[in-house]
Design a protein around this motif. Sequence first.
Motif, PDB file in Angstrom:
ATOM      1  N   UNK A  39     -14.919  11.942  -8.116  1.00 21.10           N
ATOM      2  CA  UNK A  39     -14.126  10.691  -8.352  1.00 21.10           C
ATOM      3  C   UNK A  39     -13.012  10.531  -7.704  1.00 21.10           C
ATOM      4  N   UNK A  40     -12.117  11.655  -7.332  1.00 20.29           N
ATOM      5  CA  UNK A  40     -10.648  11.468  -7.046  1.00 20.29           C
ATOM      6  C   UNK A  40     -10.766  11.194  -5.453  1.00 20.29           C
ATOM      7  N   UNK A  49     -17.261  14.737 -11.245  1.00 22.56           N
ATOM      8  CA  UNK A  49     -18.243  14.503 -10.126  1.00 22.56           C
ATOM      9  C   UNK A  49     -19.289  13.572 -10.553  1.00 22.56           C
ATOM     10  N   UNK A  50     -19.841  12.867  -9.513  1.00 20.14           N
ATOM     11  CA  UNK A  50     -21.014  12.200  -9.413  1.00 20.14           C
ATOM     12  C   UNK A  50     -22.186  12.760  -9.347  1.00 20.14           C
ATOM     13  N   UNK A  51     -23.311  12.667 -10.041  1.00 20.00           N
ATOM     14  CA  UNK A  51     -24.587  13.407  -9.936  1.00 20.00           C
ATOM     15  C   UNK A  51     -25.172  13.197  -8.538  1.00 20.00           C
ATOM     16  N   UNK A  54     -21.581  15.695   0.693  1.00 21.84           N
ATOM     17  CA  UNK A  54     -21.655  15.138  -0.788  1.00 21.84           C
ATOM     18  C   UNK A  54     -20.887  15.948  -1.672  1.00 21.84           C
ATOM     19  N   UNK A  55     -20.840  17.432  -1.550  1.00 16.36           N
ATOM     20  CA  UNK A  55     -20.030  18.284  -2.224  1.00 16.36           C
ATOM     21  C   UNK A  55     -21.172  19.022  -3.022  1.00 16.36           C
ATOM     22  N   UNK A  56     -20.860  20.466  -3.216  1.00 17.16           N
ATOM     23  CA  UNK A  56     -22.106  21.369  -3.887  1.00 17.16           C
ATOM     24  C   UNK A  56     -21.600  22.076  -5.063  1.00 17.16           C
ATOM     25  N   UNK A  57     -20.240  22.138  -5.099  1.00 18.27           N
ATOM     26  CA  UNK A  57     -19.477  23.089  -6.273  1.00 18.27           C
ATOM     27  C   UNK A  57     -19.929  22.454  -7.807  1.00 18.27           C
ATOM     28  N   UNK A  58     -20.106  23.278  -8.600  1.00 22.30           N
ATOM     29  CA  UNK A  58     -20.256  22.854 -10.070  1.00 22.30           C
ATOM     30  C   UNK A  58     -18.729  22.408 -10.241  1.00 22.30           C
ATOM     31  N   UNK A 114     -27.781  11.601  -6.239  1.00 24.96           N
ATOM     32  CA  UNK A 114     -28.856  10.495  -6.484  1.00 24.96           C
ATOM     33  C   UNK A 114     -28.490   9.280  -5.628  1.00 24.96           C
ATOM     34  N   UNK A 115     -29.102   8.116  -6.113  1.00 23.65           N
ATOM     35  CA  UNK A 115     -29.028   7.017  -4.945  1.00 23.65           C
ATOM     36  C   UNK A 115     -27.439   6.292  -4.883  1.00 23.65           C
ATOM     37  N   UNK A 116     -26.857   6.458  -6.215  1.00 17.82           N
ATOM     38  CA  UNK A 116     -25.393   6.230  -6.461  1.00 17.82           C
ATOM     39  C   UNK A 116     -24.525   7.033  -5.567  1.00 17.82           C
ATOM     40  N   UNK A 117     -24.784   8.419  -5.361  1.00 17.15           N
ATOM     41  CA  UNK A 117     -23.953   9.243  -4.725  1.00 17.15           C
ATOM     42  C   UNK A 117     -24.195   8.698  -2.782  1.00 17.15           C
ATOM     43  N   UNK A 118     -25.642   8.789  -2.857  1.00 14.36           N
ATOM     44  CA  UNK A 118     -26.015   8.379  -1.456  1.00 14.36           C
ATOM     45  C   UNK A 118     -25.119   7.000  -1.173  1.00 14.36           C
ATOM     46  N   UNK A 119     -24.994   6.100  -1.818  1.00 17.14           N
ATOM     47  CA  UNK A 119     -24.316   4.818  -1.444  1.00 17.14           C
ATOM     48  C   UNK A 119     -22.871   5.129  -1.255  1.00 17.14           C
ATOM     49  N   UNK A 120     -22.361   5.783  -2.048  1.00 17.28           N
ATOM     50  CA  UNK A 120     -20.706   6.187  -2.114  1.00 17.28           C
ATOM     51  C   UNK A 120     -20.620   6.864  -0.552  1.00 17.28           C
ATOM     52  N   UNK A 121     -21.398   7.910  -0.426  1.00 19.44           N
ATOM     53  CA  UNK A 121     -21.282   8.530   0.821  1.00 19.44           C
ATOM     54  C   UNK A 121     -21.321   7.690   1.931  1.00 19.44           C
ATOM     55  N   UNK A 122     -22.302   7.078   2.160  1.00 19.30           N
ATOM     56  CA  UNK A 122     -22.565   6.127   3.218  1.00 19.30           C
ATOM     57  C   UNK A 122     -21.508   5.073   3.212  1.00 19.30           C
ATOM     58  N   UNK A 123     -20.719   4.570   2.104  1.00 19.36           N
ATOM     59  CA  UNK A 123     -19.686   3.713   2.371  1.00 19.36           C
ATOM     60  C   UNK A 123     -18.495   4.394   2.820  1.00 19.36           C
TER      61      UNK A 123
END
Length: 311
Positions: A174-175, A204-206, A194-198, A208-217
């Motif tokens: 989120x930061x 953090x964001x799980x 995307x990020x892989x650490x626990x 899925x589609x939401x994270x894909x959208x954020x990443x691509x932004x």
Amino acid sequence: MEQKLLKIGADSLKKAALNEDAKEFILKNDTLFKVLKKAADRYIGGETINETLLAVRKWYQKGFEVTTDFMGESTRNEKDANDATTEFVNFAKAIGNEKLNSSISLDLSHIGLLVSNELALENLKTICEQASKINQEVIISMEGTDRTDNILNIYKETLKTHKNLGITIQAYLHRTKDDFEEISKLTGSIRMVKGAYETPNGLSIERGDKLDEIYLNYVERLLSKNHKCSIASHHEKIHQESIKLIDKYKPSNYVLERLLGIRNEELEQYKNRGYNSRIYVVYGKEWYLYLCNRWAEYPLNIFQGIADIVE
């Protein structure tokens, strides 16, 4: 149910990677060592600099960009941190002597972050200085959330005097929304992952589609400004959507990046279509932990490992 089982498998592999008793058992068991090393060879350039130069040359001659990482993290004493720094420096010298092209990727905790910020800063500058002599870039990897502030602070400080420096940003935090605003205004390159650490709950964001959208932004903002960046992902959707953005904005300072041994055939197709592509090559003797982590990312890769072993 399938996703639940895959998560259980991934968690088990991550625990195995950190189990020192299991690691020692494998290292002392010659038969098991050889079997697992054969599976690991898919993902690593070698155990030594000379072995790894062969892998770098192979991909470089095929038209790929390359970045190379000497495996290791979380060193707890100054000697180990300095030894790792010497290895990175020697690798940069070897690349120059062989007239090859490979940037250097590293974890700050490998070169002293857990000893002191000052040690990590000093060692990072030493590596950047050597890499600059052969016109190569140094890219800082990102680690767990307890280290994010220190990593970003050291990056910003070092970038003031060493322009051949880049940083990795994790889209799932989120930061990152605020970190990205600051970091993207600097001249250093940005590797988007995307990020892989626990992480602790709420940070953090799980996936899925939401994270894909954020990443691509984030990717679009970098590409639209032609900010030097690498789009590091093994998710075909991410690279396909990124290619649409590349076609739209026509940037030159980008690269599509994947780890050695993971869906490289797709990356080669992108490269053959004219898109800048980079292979991330790791090397060293810590391949057991690395193998477990690669399998943990997608446990079905274990079947590929079995196929590699029996070939």
